[in-house]
Design an enzyme around this catalytic site. Structure first.
Site, mmCIF file in Angstrom:
data_model
loop_
_atom_site.group_PDB
_atom_site.id
_atom_site.type_symbol
_atom_site.label_atom_id
_atom_site.label_comp_id
_atom_site.label_asym_id
_atom_site.label_seq_id
_atom_site.Cartn_x
_atom_site.Cartn_y
_atom_site.Cartn_z
ATOM 1 N N CYS A 1 0.802 -1.224 0.000
ATOM 2 C CA CYS A 1 0.000 0.000 0.000
ATOM 3 C C CYS A 1 0.839 1.280 0.000
ATOM 4 C CB CYS A 1 -0.937 -0.020 1.205
ATOM 5 S SG CYS A 1 -1.772 -1.602 1.428
ATOM 6 N N HIS B 1 -3.937 6.267 0.329
ATOM 7 C CA HIS B 1 -4.201 4.882 -0.063
ATOM 8 C C HIS B 1 -5.675 4.590 0.167
ATOM 9 C CE1 HIS B 1 -4.275 0.600 -0.201
ATOM 10 N NE2 HIS B 1 -4.366 0.457 1.109
ATOM 11 N N ASN C 1 -9.986 -2.106 -3.053
ATOM 12 C CA ASN C 1 -8.636 -1.768 -2.603
ATOM 13 C C ASN C 1 -7.659 -2.512 -3.497
ATOM 14 O OD1 ASN C 1 -6.120 -1.783 -1.336
ATOM 15 N ND2 ASN C 1 -6.953 -1.919 0.722
#
Length: 343
Positions: free
Chosen positions: A116, A266, A296
């Site tokens: 991430c 993120h 995600n």
């Protein structure tokens, strides 16, 4: 004027297959499609095909970007690729991508392994090589296929993650000041076990016993070869670390958060982003969200979100953007971008 790295454009690629909340709710009793949306902010995620690897996604993203910007591929002299789902243990996936993109043999190509926090780290690497005069035209690629690590009955991660790739073209230009930076980067390996695929590499080679399924107290099923996430620990780490990270990077730039035009974090989940936005008191018009239709996507969340606001006309030349990534490792990073492409 100084020679410095400048972002010229961004693009991305999402696989064709879609995994919807309705499909997931049929697998998880008590988890309706609306409940999944409320917890994650995600309506659907894209899933790579069984034969589709991270390199395939990255090549599609890179081709899109290079064709859209009409880039002479012979000019590219640096290819940096981030993934946590490489095609092979070796060779380096970037070498495979170099050949498939038809780039010259003068290209420096290598992988780096981050999740991430990939985007700030990648920008730091590329800027360093450009500022040092080692490269002048760089492709920064990021791609992950986390779906291949996820057990179908582990709702803690299957509801969150999607597969994707992103591509960023960065070139050496003359500017009054650096276009990318300053950077604040950090690591805390004590959190490594909270987001991990335990078995399958050299520390824990895959054995038959690792394929045994276990179901935890939250009714999530996985094996040692699947992705495990300790959600509460990741949440606690993030809400403690990220506000300080944001304050540190604006302090390093000798500005305030009010001077930043857009903040692109993120894109972890709705719950986490809402908490961070509230903690940092960032107004809606400055806080970017883009995950409802892709999930995600790990290393690509920030570039995809950044492309979305550029395409929507929300980024003007000269705008100051703050990007920050955080998660698996634990690893975190943030930097500023002054948006000033050549065209």
């Amino acid at each position: 004027m100084v020679r410095t790295a400048v972002i010229q454009g961004i693009d991305h690629y999402l696989p064709e297959e879609r995994l919807t909340n309705a499909e997931l709710s049929a697998l998880y009793p008590g988890w309706t499609a609306d409940k999944i949306l409320e917890k994650t902010g995600i309506l659907e995620r894209r899933i790579a095909a069984d034969t589709e690897c991270a390199s395939d996604l990255a090549v599609r993203a890179a081709d899109r970007l290079l064709e859209r910007l009409d880039v002479d591929r012979s000019r590219i002299d640096l290819l940096v690729f981030c993934t946590q789902s490489p095609d092979h243990f070796l060779p380096t996936t970037a070498c495979l991508i170099q050949e498939r993109l038809g780039l010259g043999t003068n290209v420096a190509a290598f992988d780096y392994n981050l999740g991430c926090s990939a985007f700030p780290y990648g920008l730091a690497i590329v800027r360093g090589l450009i500022d040092a005069g080692i490269a002048s035209t760089a492709l920064l690629l990021m791609a992950d296929t986390y779906s291949k690590f996820i057990h179908p009955l582990d709702k803690s991660v299957r509801t969150l993650f999607g597969d994707a790739a992103s591509a960023v073209l960065i070139t050496a230009e003359e500017r009054a000041a650096p276009s990318i930076g300053p950077f604040v980067l950090g690591t805390d390996g004590t959190g490594a076990g909270n987001l991990i695929v335990p078995a399958g590499a050299m520390r824990h080679p895959l054995a038959t016993a690792d394929l045994a399924e276990k179901t935890d107290k939250s009714d999530n099923t996985r094996t040692a070869a699947n992705l495990f996430m300790n959600g509460p620990a990741i949440f606690e780490f993030t809400v403690k670390r990220v506000p300080a990270l944001i304050r540190d990077v604006v302090a390093a730039a000798e500005i305030s958060l009010d001077d930043v035009d857009l903040v692109i974090l993120h894109q972890a989940s709705e719950m986490l982003l809402a908490t961070l936005q509230g903690s940092l008191r960032i107004p809606d018009e400055k806080f970017v969200r883009h995950y409802s239709r892709c999930g995600n996507t790990v290393s690509s969340t920030i570039p995809i979100a950044l492309q979305s606001v550029i395409d929507a006309g929300r980024v003007a030349r000269g705008d100051v953007l703050l990007v920050a990534g955080f998660g698996v490792g634990y690893s975190w990073g943030a930097n500023l971008i002054r948006w000033e492409p050549n065209a």
